[in-house]
Design a protein around this motif. Sequence first.
Motif, PDB file in Angstrom:
ATOM      1  N   ARG A 103     101.469 -24.501  53.885  1.00  0.00           N
ATOM      2  CA  ARG A 103     101.810 -25.538  52.905  1.00  0.00           C
ATOM      3  C   ARG A 103     102.543 -26.747  53.472  1.00  0.00           C
ATOM      4  N   ARG A 289      98.341  -7.327  51.054  1.00  0.00           N
ATOM      5  CA  ARG A 289      98.335  -8.210  49.887  1.00  0.00           C
ATOM      6  C   ARG A 289      97.747  -9.539  50.329  1.00  0.00           C
ATOM      7  N   PRO A 290      96.780 -10.099  49.596  1.00  0.00           N
ATOM      8  CA  PRO A 290      96.181 -11.360  50.046  1.00  0.00           C
ATOM      9  C   PRO A 290      97.198 -12.500  50.005  1.00  0.00           C
ATOM     10  N   ALA A 292      97.373 -16.832  50.473  1.00  0.00           N
ATOM     11  CA  ALA A 292      96.554 -18.040  50.529  1.00  0.00           C
ATOM     12  C   ALA A 292      97.314 -19.192  51.157  1.00  0.00           C
ATOM     13  N   CYS A 293      96.568 -20.038  51.833  1.00  0.00           N
ATOM     14  CA  CYS A 293      97.109 -21.350  52.168  1.00  0.00           C
ATOM     15  C   CYS A 293      97.145 -22.133  50.847  1.00  0.00           C
ATOM     16  N   VAL A 295      96.289 -24.293  47.855  1.00  0.00           N
ATOM     17  CA  VAL A 295      95.063 -24.789  47.219  1.00  0.00           C
ATOM     18  C   VAL A 295      93.797 -24.123  47.755  1.00  0.00           C
TER      19      VAL A 295
ATOM     20  N   VAL B  28     102.253 -10.192  39.259  1.00  0.00           N
ATOM     21  CA  VAL B  28     102.790 -10.935  40.394  1.00  0.00           C
ATOM     22  C   VAL B  28     102.266 -10.404  41.737  1.00  0.00           C
ATOM     23  N   GLU B  29     101.840  -9.147  41.765  1.00  0.00           N
ATOM     24  CA  GLU B  29     101.296  -8.572  43.007  1.00  0.00           C
ATOM     25  C   GLU B  29     100.021  -9.272  43.448  1.00  0.00           C
ATOM     26  N   ARG B  30      99.329  -9.883  42.489  1.00  0.00           N
ATOM     27  CA  ARG B  30      98.055 -10.536  42.805  1.00  0.00           C
ATOM     28  C   ARG B  30      98.229 -11.998  43.221  1.00  0.00           C
ATOM     29  N   CYS B  31      99.434 -12.499  43.050  1.00  0.00           N
ATOM     30  CA  CYS B  31      99.624 -13.925  43.361  1.00  0.00           C
ATOM     31  C   CYS B  31      99.579 -14.141  44.869  1.00  0.00           C
ATOM     32  N   THR B  32      98.742 -15.092  45.287  1.00  0.00           N
ATOM     33  CA  THR B  32      98.575 -15.350  46.727  1.00  0.00           C
ATOM     34  C   THR B  32      99.368 -16.568  47.181  1.00  0.00           C
ATOM     35  N   GLY B  33     100.017 -17.230  46.217  1.00  0.00           N
ATOM     36  CA  GLY B  33     100.780 -18.419  46.579  1.00  0.00           C
ATOM     37  C   GLY B  33      99.923 -19.653  46.779  1.00  0.00           C
ATOM     38  N   CYS B  34      98.747 -19.713  46.187  1.00  0.00           N
ATOM     39  CA  CYS B  34      97.866 -20.857  46.402  1.00  0.00           C
ATOM     40  C   CYS B  34      98.359 -22.116  45.693  1.00  0.00           C
ATOM     41  N   LEU B  35      99.173 -21.954  44.640  1.00  0.00           N
ATOM     42  CA  LEU B  35      99.776 -23.074  43.899  1.00  0.00           C
ATOM     43  C   LEU B  35      98.777 -23.893  43.083  1.00  0.00           C
ATOM     44  N   ILE B  36      97.538 -23.387  42.937  1.00  0.00           N
ATOM     45  CA  ILE B  36      96.551 -24.128  42.160  1.00  0.00           C
ATOM     46  C   ILE B  36      97.030 -24.278  40.712  1.00  0.00           C
ATOM     47  N   ASP B  61     107.883 -16.190  48.539  1.00  0.00           N
ATOM     48  CA  ASP B  61     107.099 -14.987  48.847  1.00  0.00           C
ATOM     49  C   ASP B  61     106.403 -14.416  47.617  1.00  0.00           C
ATOM     50  N   GLN B  62     106.182 -15.248  46.638  1.00  0.00           N
ATOM     51  CA  GLN B  62     105.463 -14.850  45.417  1.00  0.00           C
ATOM     52  C   GLN B  62     106.109 -13.616  44.763  1.00  0.00           C
ATOM     53  N   VAL B  83      92.148 -17.916  40.238  1.00  0.00           N
ATOM     54  CA  VAL B  83      90.995 -17.080  40.587  1.00  0.00           C
ATOM     55  C   VAL B  83      91.417 -15.683  41.027  1.00  0.00           C
ATOM     56  N   TYR B  84      92.708 -15.458  41.158  1.00  0.00           N
ATOM     57  CA  TYR B  84      93.180 -14.174  41.684  1.00  0.00           C
ATOM     58  C   TYR B  84      93.651 -13.225  40.585  1.00  0.00           C
TER      59      TYR B  84
END
Lengths: 653, 105
Positions: A103, A289-290, A292-293, A295, B28-36, B61-62, B83-84
Amino acid sequence: MGYEPLNRGFGGTILHVDLSAGDIWQEPLDLAIATDFLGGWGINQRLAYQHLSPGIDPLSVENVLILGAGPLIGTIAPGASKFMCTTKFPLTGTIATASAGARFGHHLKWAGYDHVVITGRAKGPVYLSIFDDEVEICDAKHLWGKSLLETTEKLWDEHGGCGVVSIGQAGENLVRFALALVDNMASLGRGGLGAVMGSKNLKAMVARGTRGVGVSDPKRFMKLIDSLFERRKKWAGREAVATLGLAALSEVILGQMTFTKNWTETYPADEYYKRSVAPILEGKWLKRRPLACGVCFSADKDVVELTEGEYKGLVLRGERASAGSGYGIRFDIQDHGEAAKVLHTLDEYGLCMVTFNSLADFLIYICEKEIITEEEVGLPLRRDFDSMMNLAEKITFREGFGNTLADGWLETINKIGRGSEKYAVIIKGLDPQIDGRMSGINAFEQVVCPRGPSGQFLAAGVYGVASADSADRFRQLANREGAPEEAINRMLDSPLGVNTGRLARYDEDWAILFNCLGLCGRGFINRFYTPAICAEIYSAATGIELSPEELMQAAERSFNLWKALNVREGFSRKDDVFPDIWFGTITDPWGREARAMDFFKTRPVSREEFEALLDDYYDERGWDIEKGIPTRGKLTELGLDDVAQDLSRRGLL
Amino acid sequence: MTLSRALFGKEDVTTMGQLKKKNISIDVERCTGCLICQLICSFTYTGAFNPAKARIVIERDQKEIHFTDECVQNCHLCTRYCVYSAIMRKDETSKVGSIASTEAN
């Protein structure tokens, strides 16, 4: 002070930081330049031509670090996350551009900056902090000497949420294959970016932006975005990536990248599957746990936590779930925990895993062949945990023979002598990641890539066009990469099935386009874009109307400028060298004998046929075939007259 | 440096919002931190892509997801872009790894 976002994708500002004088100032970004170089990577090359003098020592005060974040970064364009870092690299002496997601680049854009030009050297350890218009060179004495991972955690503790780029002790000690990590999850700068930062006493960079990024035509932009999200819903591969991350590409990785025993063997397929994919699916010894970068809607990274054994609780971030297992196979480390621990240690030190693995493999191999002995190098050189941990430490702290190894391949080969160089598989001083015997003529681009063999350019070859199993399918995929019809005809008119020398030009320009816009080039994102979509999204974001052809030409122009930077450093055809070992045979992961094959894998290719692709590549690029560099005519055609004059003046054209 | 900035990196967070929304479930376990989610929210309500102005907050760390006081109670725009399946409209179902359908919207 009021801040008005430009609402054109771009932030509109180049930040300048002179670490020697401690000066910081802003320069407006002239958007006229965007028509020619698009943004991000492309403008970085322009800045490099301006600010980087030829012939300098990469670890000297004269080297420059140029960050660039393309116009789509900071918007919701899926996969718009890769920021760029251009510099002269210590391992190879080439001028190249590292890229990474996480990020950090997003925060640069949300703060309003498109580029940061960092020059000079600080007197003591510092880190750069960029919080909107508050830009400071901060004291980093409390961070110097700390591991990379700890440095980032401490900066997060101090500053809250922000993008962080850190180096470890390897970068501080100028190890030529030290790198940086972004947000403790994304590698930045194979080939020694970490050492360049270290040479400037720059321990880290942090950024947070709260100003935002706007676009020129919001309605048009979101229509394109929604279409991408719709198509993502129908993507057959989405569940595999969600569960396995990069391990979803196991077949591809196995078939091209799993050489071991110094390129003499490959990983057995069932062993790889057992160690790399099965643990994730079965939830044994690790929890994944997945991750993401910013966006990204196809997250292929992960956070892995070991759930048993001596290293229970150890956490790795990045593409770790599968990397650890492969590591274990290559170095015979049976215990999963120990394999993960070595990887984790490389991250703490900030050492490039790829080069470290290849160099270690090489050393062990020549020791097994009795070219060197453990006694004379003072290092245990066995395929085991202790040897790996010891090597990593000795290299990072430049102790004993580690001091030679820290200076990379060429220093090491020179020091050892005794014909050891014939066992070192390197191109321009850097170790390739794919094998010509298994990838066949699809490995070609690794030979001509101006930076040395690059991971960035694998995206098209490994994931995209190389997967075509018929001429029709090839035409379709090459078209999607922006190759014109008559070029595709030229490529298909070949006794090799497809002339990959000619194809390489389009693979490269396509990858460059992504770097200019800020899009991730990996297959999971790449597959959703076409030149037409890129042109539309670029236009909707920036208000600069460019056709797909103009977009591809801008990519070509930027690539030629990059090549010119390296021509200035003395690189030419003589450096585009095939590793000898690519012309031999190897047993593939499925027990079959593999040798370099033609495109559709109908027959083996000879060394002569493979090497002849060089002429075709230079021809397709419109370059001088003998010298392997751009001609004056090509540079002028692309509007790079000043570059042509500069190279002429230096007697290089 | 204010405590809010130190903890959340925001100078003037309107609230230490721990709001949960009645119509959105969080995994919250599924959150990847993509920030979309933060991008579509801020873009829709402020005209620029800017997580600092989003009404959904993703912790370090989500570890946590919550909504601010400014979040519009009946809005579920963020769930349409996740999408997650980390945030979903409560009347939707999801399979592992797939995107919840937003046709009903």
